[in-house]
Design a protein around this motif. Structure first.
Motif, PDB file in Angstrom:
ATOM      1  N   LEU A  20       0.827  -1.214   0.000  1.00  0.00           N
ATOM      2  CA  LEU A  20       0.000   0.000   0.000  1.00  0.00           C
ATOM      3  C   LEU A  20       0.857   1.257   0.000  1.00  0.00           C
ATOM      4  CD1 LEU A  20      -2.833  -1.211   2.356  1.00  0.00           C
ATOM      5  CD2 LEU A  20      -3.005  -0.672  -0.075  1.00  0.00           C
ATOM      6  N   THR A  45      -8.640  -3.995   0.355  1.00  0.00           N
ATOM      7  CA  THR A  45      -7.609  -3.084   0.864  1.00  0.00           C
ATOM      8  C   THR A  45      -7.654  -2.956   2.380  1.00  0.00           C
ATOM      9  OG1 THR A  45      -8.093  -1.825  -1.137  1.00  0.00           O
ATOM     10  CG2 THR A  45      -6.612  -0.803   0.414  1.00  0.00           C
ATOM     11  N   TYR A  46      -8.853  -3.070   2.961  1.00  0.00           N
ATOM     12  CA  TYR A  46      -8.978  -2.948   4.420  1.00  0.00           C
ATOM     13  C   TYR A  46      -8.105  -3.977   5.117  1.00  0.00           C
ATOM     14  CZ  TYR A  46     -13.094  -0.153   3.310  1.00  0.00           C
ATOM     15  OH  TYR A  46     -13.929   0.809   2.804  1.00  0.00           O
ATOM     16  N   TRP A  49      -4.321  -3.151   4.756  1.00  0.00           N
ATOM     17  CA  TRP A  49      -3.901  -2.114   5.717  1.00  0.00           C
ATOM     18  C   TRP A  49      -3.677  -2.733   7.087  1.00  0.00           C
ATOM     19  CZ3 TRP A  49      -1.670   2.222   5.149  1.00  0.00           C
ATOM     20  CH2 TRP A  49      -1.963   3.080   4.086  1.00  0.00           C
ATOM     21  N   GLN A  50      -4.608  -3.604   7.477  1.00  0.00           N
ATOM     22  CA  GLN A  50      -4.518  -4.245   8.796  1.00  0.00           C
ATOM     23  C   GLN A  50      -3.250  -5.094   8.877  1.00  0.00           C
ATOM     24  OE1 GLN A  50      -7.601  -3.724  10.776  1.00  0.00           O
ATOM     25  NE2 GLN A  50      -6.050  -4.015  12.351  1.00  0.00           N
ATOM     26  N   GLN A  53       0.173  -2.650   8.184  1.00  0.00           N
ATOM     27  CA  GLN A  53       0.450  -1.509   9.067  1.00  0.00           C
ATOM     28  C   GLN A  53      -0.283  -1.599  10.396  1.00  0.00           C
ATOM     29  OE1 GLN A  53       2.408   1.099   8.055  1.00  0.00           O
ATOM     30  NE2 GLN A  53       2.629   0.657   5.899  1.00  0.00           N
ATOM     31  N   MET A  57      -8.495   1.141   8.112  1.00  0.00           N
ATOM     32  CA  MET A  57      -8.923   2.176   7.163  1.00  0.00           C
ATOM     33  C   MET A  57     -10.407   2.428   7.380  1.00  0.00           C
ATOM     34  SD  MET A  57      -8.590   2.346   3.014  1.00  0.00           S
ATOM     35  CE  MET A  57      -9.862   1.175   2.568  1.00  0.00           C
ATOM     36  N   TRP A  68      -6.292   9.103   4.209  1.00  0.00           N
ATOM     37  CA  TRP A  68      -5.274   9.038   3.142  1.00  0.00           C
ATOM     38  C   TRP A  68      -4.340  10.233   3.218  1.00  0.00           C
ATOM     39  CZ3 TRP A  68      -3.863   4.994   0.301  1.00  0.00           C
ATOM     40  CH2 TRP A  68      -4.752   3.934   0.164  1.00  0.00           C
ATOM     41  N   GLN A  71      -1.815   9.489   5.886  1.00  0.00           N
ATOM     42  CA  GLN A  71      -0.825   8.509   5.429  1.00  0.00           C
ATOM     43  C   GLN A  71       0.183   9.167   4.481  1.00  0.00           C
ATOM     44  OE1 GLN A  71      -0.703   5.502   6.803  1.00  0.00           O
ATOM     45  NE2 GLN A  71      -2.508   6.128   7.957  1.00  0.00           N
TER      46      GLN A  71
END
Ligand SMILES: Cc1cc2nc3c(=O)[nH]c(=O)nc-3n(C[C@H](O)[C@H](O)[C@H](O)COP(=O)(O)O)c2cc1C
Length: 207
Positions: A20, A45-46, A49-50, A53, A57, A68, A71
């Motif tokens: 990402l 994408t959720y 992200w988890q 990182q 989200m 965003w 980030q």
């Protein structure tokens, strides 16, 4: 460095492939350079992200804009975030003018759905619209190794004019940080849209 040529936005599609940071750096450079960005991140994408990182989200597009921006560490520029389920959004229509679209990082699932023209969510529909309107579409696939199915689907995309910029960095510019490696790929991908806004030295030949 290129100037934003018009008020038409760039569409940034973010799918559920690893990396990402590629999307974050692309967004940062586009907003800093004054480009308007319409961003749509796929549902997968959720989870990425988890996993990458340990960050959640926010699902609401209104909250995603702040997310965003945080980030990318950019407060300036025009950013609009969309829900992947909102297939009635502006970017779902060819009548909404854009400078093109980049899908970064691009999963093999999204590659397959683009190659088949499925348009099953807003990201895929927006990409399909770029193709039907003869606009630029750049995909930055991230997978290794590629199966024959992946390669065939990428070939279909290349045959219809999609620019394929694999997330493969180089080392000849002496990268010192992860960002240096990421920015090499981002710069090459933005090159395909004739956008020059990444502060990275270009190869000038042997000196
Ligand atoms: C942490 C994580 C990393 C992933 N990395 C990749 C990847 O690098 N490439 C890929 O094609 N799929 C990857 N996936 C699988 C995709 O997210 C999955 O196929 C998803 O259905 C893709 O949906 P989308 O294309 O709509 O985003 C990953 C999934 C997770 C949870």
């Amino acid at each position: 460095m290129s100037q934003p040529p018009s008020s038409s936005p760039i569409i940034l599609g973010v799918s559920g492939a690893s990396g990402l940071i590629y999307a974050v750096r692309t967004l940062k450079f586009l907003l800093q350079a004054g480009y308007a960005v319409e961003l749509v991140a796929s549902r997968a994408t959720y989870q990425v992200w988890q996993a990458e990182q340990n960050i959640r989200m926010p699902p609401e597009p209104g909250q995603q804009e702040e997310f965003w921006r945080q980030q990318a560490e950019v407060k300036t520029g025009q950013l609009t975030c969309h829900s992947p389920t909102d297939v009635g959004a502006n970017i779902a229509s060819g009548s909404f003018r854009t400078l093109g679209m980049m899908v970064i990082p691009c999963s093999m699932g999204t590659v397959a759905k683009l190659a088949a023209g499925l348009s099953s969510d807003l990201l895929e529909r927006a990409a399909d619209v770029q193709l039907k309107e003869g606009r630029k579409l750049v995909v930055v696939p991230r997978e290794t190794p590629f199966s024959l199915i992946h390669l065939r689907n990428l070939t279909v995309l290349a045959e219809v004019g999609v620019r394929i910029v694999p997330a493969i960095p180089a080392w000849y510019h002496h990268p010192q940080t992860i960002e240096d490696l990421v920015d090499f790929v981002v710069a090459r991908a933005l090159d395909q849209l004739q956008i020059d806004c990444v502060p990275l030295e270009r190869w000038q030949g042997h000196t």
